[in-house]
Design an enzyme around this catalytic site. Structure first.
Site, mmCIF file in Angstrom:
data_model
loop_
_atom_site.group_PDB
_atom_site.id
_atom_site.type_symbol
_atom_site.label_atom_id
_atom_site.label_comp_id
_atom_site.label_asym_id
_atom_site.label_seq_id
_atom_site.Cartn_x
_atom_site.Cartn_y
_atom_site.Cartn_z
ATOM 1 N N GLU A 227 36.825 45.674 44.638
ATOM 2 C CA GLU A 227 36.336 44.362 44.172
ATOM 3 C C GLU A 227 35.020 44.628 43.463
ATOM 4 O OE1 GLU A 227 34.085 41.525 43.648
ATOM 5 O OE2 GLU A 227 33.986 41.163 45.816
ATOM 6 N N CYS A 261 29.310 38.590 42.465
ATOM 7 C CA CYS A 261 30.331 38.915 41.474
ATOM 8 C C CYS A 261 31.021 37.658 40.959
ATOM 9 C CB CYS A 261 31.371 39.861 42.078
ATOM 10 S SG CYS A 261 30.707 41.448 42.607
#
Length: 459
Positions: A227, A261
């Site tokens: 990720e 993110c």
């Protein structure tokens, strides 16, 4: 030596000795041995560990929240919410893991076969500083429920959080050795990935680090879940509820001081309503309070490290020099700590740094477009593909446009967020694999076919 720094004032909080090679070797051996026994425990018993994890987190929520805020600077209220989210995730998998990992029957005329989900072994978890508890526990709850063990290599600017996680696991009743935190330099990671006692790797971090870890794990032929970075678009079409969209946009960009993110980073707005959106957005940003993150009414604390602040400022300067309009903020705040004000850049074009690169901090880039087609085209004009948001009252059109957006998730009339009920992850240079939901718990298992032929009757 690892030093924890308080980003509010730049002063050292504590120092920790690095773990030596002997400690690392013992940790890997202990985890491998413990996991061989743990996998034999019925899942209905394994999930009691998850319930213990949730209980331990909630019992010391204030202590752990303050630890997060001291080490990486997010506002205390957000740190408390992070701990509660970790506990909820553990409770969720304690309830749903037995169903998610139940054998699936594959019946046919001649055979009666199953698909079984067996653990892979010990997983190396390489975790970041921005959500120092959540990033680990969203991986750990399903991984332990599935019968795996884990070794944690955390970011070196949050060592207190890393060691606290080990305390939580111990308090929750984790079998001795099944989990260990390692305080090591990044240069030691490659050797651990290559070690036969490690079965798989999960990483949450930058795209650059993800590429390095992927090559190391790939060379060892080990499963990975990555990720990585993101430059999430937040598309606002002309028929959107502007007041609500602008209010959510402020939170979507500036939560965690913009250091996530899945923060919204590129605000792609139709020309017809762009002026009004910018007005509402800037008014909301102006109401954010910058200050001591330990104070409950603070919205914007310091960035986590000095180099992150200077790097972000360089991106802002380059974007303004290329012709973007600086609406608010735009330079570091003088004084102690690593404070950067909420910054708004209007009239950003696709050739500018704030559009092309991930801005990991409190900077919003506003891009004006003529219609929904151009909005989707520019949303996809990025190397990233993690999350995205789309605002419109026409839900039929929204569902169609959502399928055209290159991202792991599209949130229609809402803010992108991870939730244990839904799979989470990205495409392109935002990584691969999924966390959370039923898909997340099946990442670190052997999806095994067991074919059962018809029994022959003895004569």
């Amino acid at each position: 030596m690892i030093t924890a720094i308080n980003p509010t004032n730049g002063k050292a909080l504590a120092e920790y000795e690095l773990h030596d090679d002997a400690y690392v070797d013992a940790a890997l051996s202990g985890a491998a041995a413990a996991q061989r026994e743990w996998r034999k425990v019925p899942i209905e018993q394994r999930v009691t560990l998850l319930s213990g994890m949730a209980k331990a987190l909630r019992a010391s929520k204030t202590k752990y929240a303050e630890m997060i805020t001291l080490e990486m600077g997010k506002p205390l209220a957000e740190s408390e919410a992070e701990i509660e989210k970790c506990a909820y995730n553990c409770d969720f998998y304690a309830e749903h893991a037995p169903k998610y990992l139940a054998e699936e029957e594959l019946a046919s005329n001649a055979t009666h076969s199953i698909v079984a989900f067996d653990p892979l072994g010990v997983v190396l978890a390489i975790m970041p500083w921005n959500y120092p508890f959540w990033q680990f526990f969203r991986f750990a709850a399903p991984a332990f429920a599935a019968g795996n063990g884990a070794i944690l290599k955390h970011a070196n600017n949050v060592p207190q959080c890393a060691l606290a996680i080990e305390d939580i696991m111990r308090e929750a009743g984790c079998p001795e050795g099944l989990f260990k935190t390692l305080l090591i330099e990044p240069s030691k990671v490659a050797g651990i990935i290559a070690d036969d006692r490690i079965a798989a790797v999960t990483l949450t971090g930058s795209t650059e680090v993800g590429a390095i870890v992927a090559s190391q794990a790939g060379k060892a032929l080990k499963k990975q879940v990555l990720e990585l970075g993101g430059s999430d678009p937040f598309i606002v079409l002309a028929d959107a509820d502007l007041e609500e969209a602008a209010a959510v946009a402020v939170k979507a960009r500036y939560i965690n001081v913009g250091q996530s993110c899945v923060n919204a980073k590129r605000f792609i707005v139709e020309d017809a309503i762009a002026d009004r959106f910018v007005e509402l957005f800037c008014a909301g940003v102006a109401r954010l309070k910058i200050g001591d993150p330990m104070e409950r009414d603070t919205n914007i604390g310091p960035m986590a490290r000095a180099n992150l602040m200077t790097g972000l400022h360089a991106q802002v300067e380059k974007t303004v020099a290329a012709g973007a309009t600086l609406m608010m903020g735009g330079k570091p705040i003088e004084g102690d700590g690593f404070y950067y004000p909420p910054t708004v850049l209007d009239n950003v074009r696709p050739d500018m740094v704030a559009f092309c690169e991930e801005t990991f901090g409190p900077v919003a880039a506003i891009i004006r477009v003529k219609d929904s087609g151009e909005a989707v085209r520019l949303a996809n004009q990025t190397e990233f593909g993690l999350g995205s948001a789309l605002w419109t009252k026409d839900l039929t059109r929204a569902r169609k446009l959502a399928r055209d957006i290159d991202a792991g998730a599209v949130f229609i009339n809402g803010m992108v967020a991870s939730n244990p009920r839904y799979p989470f992850g990205g495409i392109k240079r935002s990584g691969y694999g999924r966390e959370l939901g039923v898909y997340g718990i099946r990442e670190f298992v052997n999806i095994k076919t067991v074919w059962i032929g018809p029994a022959k009757v003895a004569k």
